[in-house]
Design an enzyme around this catalytic site. Structure first.
Site, PDB file in Angstrom:
ATOM      1  N   TYR A  18      54.173  61.794  36.424  1.00  0.00           N
ATOM      2  CA  TYR A  18      54.381  61.595  37.972  1.00  0.00           C
ATOM      3  C   TYR A  18      54.990  60.115  38.111  1.00  0.00           C
ATOM      4  O   TYR A  18      55.347  58.828  37.040  1.00  0.00           O
ATOM      5  CB  TYR A  18      52.965  61.314  38.926  1.00  0.00           C
ATOM      6  CG  TYR A  18      52.514  62.274  39.523  1.00  0.00           C
ATOM      7  CD1 TYR A  18      53.435  63.136  40.293  1.00  0.00           C
ATOM      8  CD2 TYR A  18      51.372  62.388  38.378  1.00  0.00           C
ATOM      9  CE1 TYR A  18      52.403  64.214  40.702  1.00  0.00           C
ATOM     10  CE2 TYR A  18      51.051  63.369  38.868  1.00  0.00           C
ATOM     11  CZ  TYR A  18      51.272  64.941  40.105  1.00  0.00           C
ATOM     12  OH  TYR A  18      50.905  65.680  39.986  1.00  0.00           O
ATOM     13  N   CYS A  19      56.065  59.428  38.519  1.00  0.00           N
ATOM     14  CA  CYS A  19      56.422  58.340  39.117  1.00  0.00           C
ATOM     15  C   CYS A  19      56.144  56.990  38.012  1.00  0.00           C
ATOM     16  O   CYS A  19      55.070  56.583  38.981  1.00  0.00           O
ATOM     17  CB  CYS A  19      56.853  57.644  40.245  1.00  0.00           C
ATOM     18  SG  CYS A  19      58.403  56.675  39.951  1.00  0.00           S
ATOM     19  N   PRO A  20      56.716  56.840  37.251  1.00  0.00           N
ATOM     20  CA  PRO A  20      57.832  56.363  37.011  1.00  0.00           C
ATOM     21  C   PRO A  20      58.218  57.243  35.451  1.00  0.00           C
ATOM     22  O   PRO A  20      59.312  57.096  35.111  1.00  0.00           O
ATOM     23  CB  PRO A  20      58.144  55.205  37.193  1.00  0.00           C
ATOM     24  CG  PRO A  20      56.980  53.769  35.999  1.00  0.00           C
ATOM     25  CD  PRO A  20      55.974  55.549  37.020  1.00  0.00           C
TER      26      PRO A  20
END
Length: 81
Positions: A18-20
């Site tokens: 997941y981000c980042p």
């Protein structure tokens, strides 16, 4: 109906991240590639639908194609100088 296929020289699978993280890994991978090569990025994070095009535009590595299936996002980016 024929499905288009896009060639690539490098693959980066960020499924489950997941981000980042997908963008950080994408940046690192593009730095390792040769100019003109195409990278296929596979992701499962819906945030990449906004992040990858912005990244592509900002760093001037063209987003050649993108597609989305039910739970997977695929992006083809071309490494420029």
């Amino acid at each position: 109906m024929n499905k288009l296929t896009f060639e690539y020289q490098q693959l980066l699978d960020t499924s489950g991240l997941y981000c980042p993280e997908p963008i950080m890994l994408l940046h690192t991978k593009l730095n390792e590639m040769q100019v003109g090569e195409i990278l296929l990025l596979i992701a499962t994070d819906p945030a990449t639908t906004k992040d990858v095009p912005k990244f592509s535009q900002f760093l001037k590595h063209p987003l050649v194609h993108q597609e989305e299936t039910q739970q997977q996002y695929r992006y083809w980016l071309k490494k420029l100088g």
